[in-house]
Design a protein around this motif. Structure first.
Motif, PDB file in Angstrom:
ATOM      1  N   LEU A   1      27.470  20.431  -0.452  1.00  0.00           N
ATOM      2  CA  LEU A   1      27.488  20.218   1.001  1.00  0.00           C
ATOM      3  C   LEU A   1      27.087  18.786   1.352  1.00  0.00           C
ATOM      4  O   LEU A   1      27.722  18.137   2.194  1.00  0.00           O
ATOM      5  N   ILE A   2      26.052  18.292   0.701  1.00  0.00           N
ATOM      6  CA  ILE A   2      25.593  16.927   0.975  1.00  0.00           C
ATOM      7  C   ILE A   2      26.642  15.914   0.551  1.00  0.00           C
ATOM      8  O   ILE A   2      26.879  14.921   1.251  1.00  0.00           O
ATOM      9  N   HIS A   3      27.321  16.169  -0.562  1.00  0.00           N
ATOM     10  CA  HIS A   3      28.395  15.275  -1.011  1.00  0.00           C
ATOM     11  C   HIS A   3      29.494  15.203   0.050  1.00  0.00           C
ATOM     12  O   HIS A   3      29.981  14.111   0.386  1.00  0.00           O
ATOM     13  N   ARG A   4      29.886  16.346   0.579  1.00  0.00           N
ATOM     14  CA  ARG A   4      30.904  16.380   1.632  1.00  0.00           C
ATOM     15  C   ARG A   4      30.435  15.593   2.864  1.00  0.00           C
ATOM     16  O   ARG A   4      31.185  14.816   3.448  1.00  0.00           O
ATOM     17  N   LEU A   5      29.179  15.820   3.254  1.00  0.00           N
ATOM     18  CA  LEU A   5      28.643  15.124   4.431  1.00  0.00           C
ATOM     19  C   LEU A   5      28.556  13.622   4.209  1.00  0.00           C
ATOM     20  O   LEU A   5      28.829  12.830   5.130  1.00  0.00           O
ATOM     21  N   ASN A   6      28.198  13.203   3.013  1.00  0.00           N
ATOM     22  CA  ASN A   6      28.138  11.772   2.708  1.00  0.00           C
ATOM     23  C   ASN A   6      29.513  11.127   2.830  1.00  0.00           C
ATOM     24  O   ASN A   6      29.644  10.011   3.339  1.00  0.00           O
ATOM     25  N   ARG A   7      30.541  11.841   2.355  1.00  0.00           N
ATOM     26  CA  ARG A   7      31.905  11.313   2.485  1.00  0.00           C
ATOM     27  C   ARG A   7      32.306  11.204   3.949  1.00  0.00           C
ATOM     28  O   ARG A   7      32.897  10.211   4.371  1.00  0.00           O
ATOM     29  N   ILE A   8      31.967  12.226   4.731  1.00  0.00           N
ATOM     30  CA  ILE A   8      32.292  12.202   6.162  1.00  0.00           C
ATOM     31  C   ILE A   8      31.551  11.067   6.844  1.00  0.00           C
ATOM     32  O   ILE A   8      32.131  10.338   7.663  1.00  0.00           O
ATOM     33  N   GLU A   9      30.301  10.892   6.502  1.00  0.00           N
ATOM     34  CA  GLU A   9      29.502   9.801   7.068  1.00  0.00           C
ATOM     35  C   GLU A   9      30.139   8.452   6.744  1.00  0.00           C
ATOM     36  O   GLU A   9      30.229   7.563   7.602  1.00  0.00           O
ATOM     37  N   GLY A  10      30.607   8.299   5.525  1.00  0.00           N
ATOM     38  CA  GLY A  10      31.292   7.061   5.142  1.00  0.00           C
ATOM     39  C   GLY A  10      32.568   6.855   5.931  1.00  0.00           C
ATOM     40  O   GLY A  10      32.891   5.735   6.339  1.00  0.00           O
TER      41      GLY A  10
ATOM     42  N   SER B   1      38.124  14.706  11.278  1.00  0.00           N
ATOM     43  CA  SER B   1      38.156  16.047  11.874  1.00  0.00           C
ATOM     44  C   SER B   1      38.525  17.096  10.833  1.00  0.00           C
ATOM     45  O   SER B   1      37.908  18.165  10.765  1.00  0.00           O
ATOM     46  N   ALA B   2      39.508  16.788  10.010  1.00  0.00           N
ATOM     47  CA  ALA B   2      39.913  17.717   8.949  1.00  0.00           C
ATOM     48  C   ALA B   2      38.778  17.922   7.950  1.00  0.00           C
ATOM     49  O   ALA B   2      38.537  19.051   7.502  1.00  0.00           O
ATOM     50  N   ALA B   3      38.073  16.851   7.619  1.00  0.00           N
ATOM     51  CA  ALA B   3      36.953  16.959   6.676  1.00  0.00           C
ATOM     52  C   ALA B   3      35.824  17.807   7.256  1.00  0.00           C
ATOM     53  O   ALA B   3      35.219  18.628   6.553  1.00  0.00           O
ATOM     54  N   LEU B   4      35.538  17.643   8.536  1.00  0.00           N
ATOM     55  CA  LEU B   4      34.505  18.458   9.189  1.00  0.00           C
ATOM     56  C   LEU B   4      34.931  19.917   9.260  1.00  0.00           C
ATOM     57  O   LEU B   4      34.115  20.822   9.045  1.00  0.00           O
ATOM     58  N   ASN B   5      36.197  20.162   9.545  1.00  0.00           N
ATOM     59  CA  ASN B   5      36.693  21.540   9.567  1.00  0.00           C
ATOM     60  C   ASN B   5      36.571  22.182   8.190  1.00  0.00           C
ATOM     61  O   ASN B   5      36.195  23.347   8.065  1.00  0.00           O
ATOM     62  N   SER B   6      36.888  21.417   7.159  1.00  0.00           N
ATOM     63  CA  SER B   6      36.764  21.921   5.797  1.00  0.00           C
ATOM     64  C   SER B   6      35.311  22.228   5.463  1.00  0.00           C
ATOM     65  O   SER B   6      35.002  23.267   4.866  1.00  0.00           O
ATOM     66  N   PHE B   7      34.414  21.343   5.863  1.00  0.00           N
ATOM     67  CA  PHE B   7      32.981  21.563   5.663  1.00  0.00           C
ATOM     68  C   PHE B   7      32.551  22.863   6.349  1.00  0.00           C
ATOM     69  O   PHE B   7      31.855  23.692   5.759  1.00  0.00           O
TER      70      PHE B   7
END
Length: 104
Positions: free
Chosen positions: A26-35, A61-67
């Motif tokens: 989850l943190i990896h996904r959030l770090n990518r979104i933050e970037g 938006s797609a990355a947040l939806n996936s998260f």
């Protein structure tokens, strides 16, 4: 010494223990979104053309939806299932409320 509670935007006092693997993912996904968000800010600062920025916003938006889907999937498989087995039927109402918010 009293522990400081973290401020949270959520309205519940519930918590969930996550495995290290789940947290890491989850943190990896959030770090990518933050970037990605920082990249968009940089695009705005550099006066990049609007449609190029919009494409990146769509990707975020797609990355947040996936998260959200990953988190919801895990929530249903663990928290909701465990609560229903324990007779906590109100968890279904909570889930329905969350789903309504996600579907706006």
């Amino acid at each position: 010494m009293e522990e400081e509670k973290m401020e949270c935007c959520c309205s519940t006092d519930k918590s969930k223990e996550r495995s290290e693997q789940e947290k890491k993912s989850l943190i990896h996904r959030l770090n990518r979104i933050e970037g990605q968000i920082r990249g968009i800010r940089g695009m705005v600062e550099k006066d990049v053309y609007c449609t190029d920025i919009l494409v990146q916003v769509s990707a975020v938006s797609a990355a947040l939806n996936s998260f959200s889907r990953v988190l919801l999937d895990n929530h249903i498989k663990t928290c909701v299932t465990n609560d229903i087995r324990a007779g906590k039927e109100e968890t279904v109402d909570e889930l329905l409320m969350v789903l309504k918010k996600l579907m706006k």
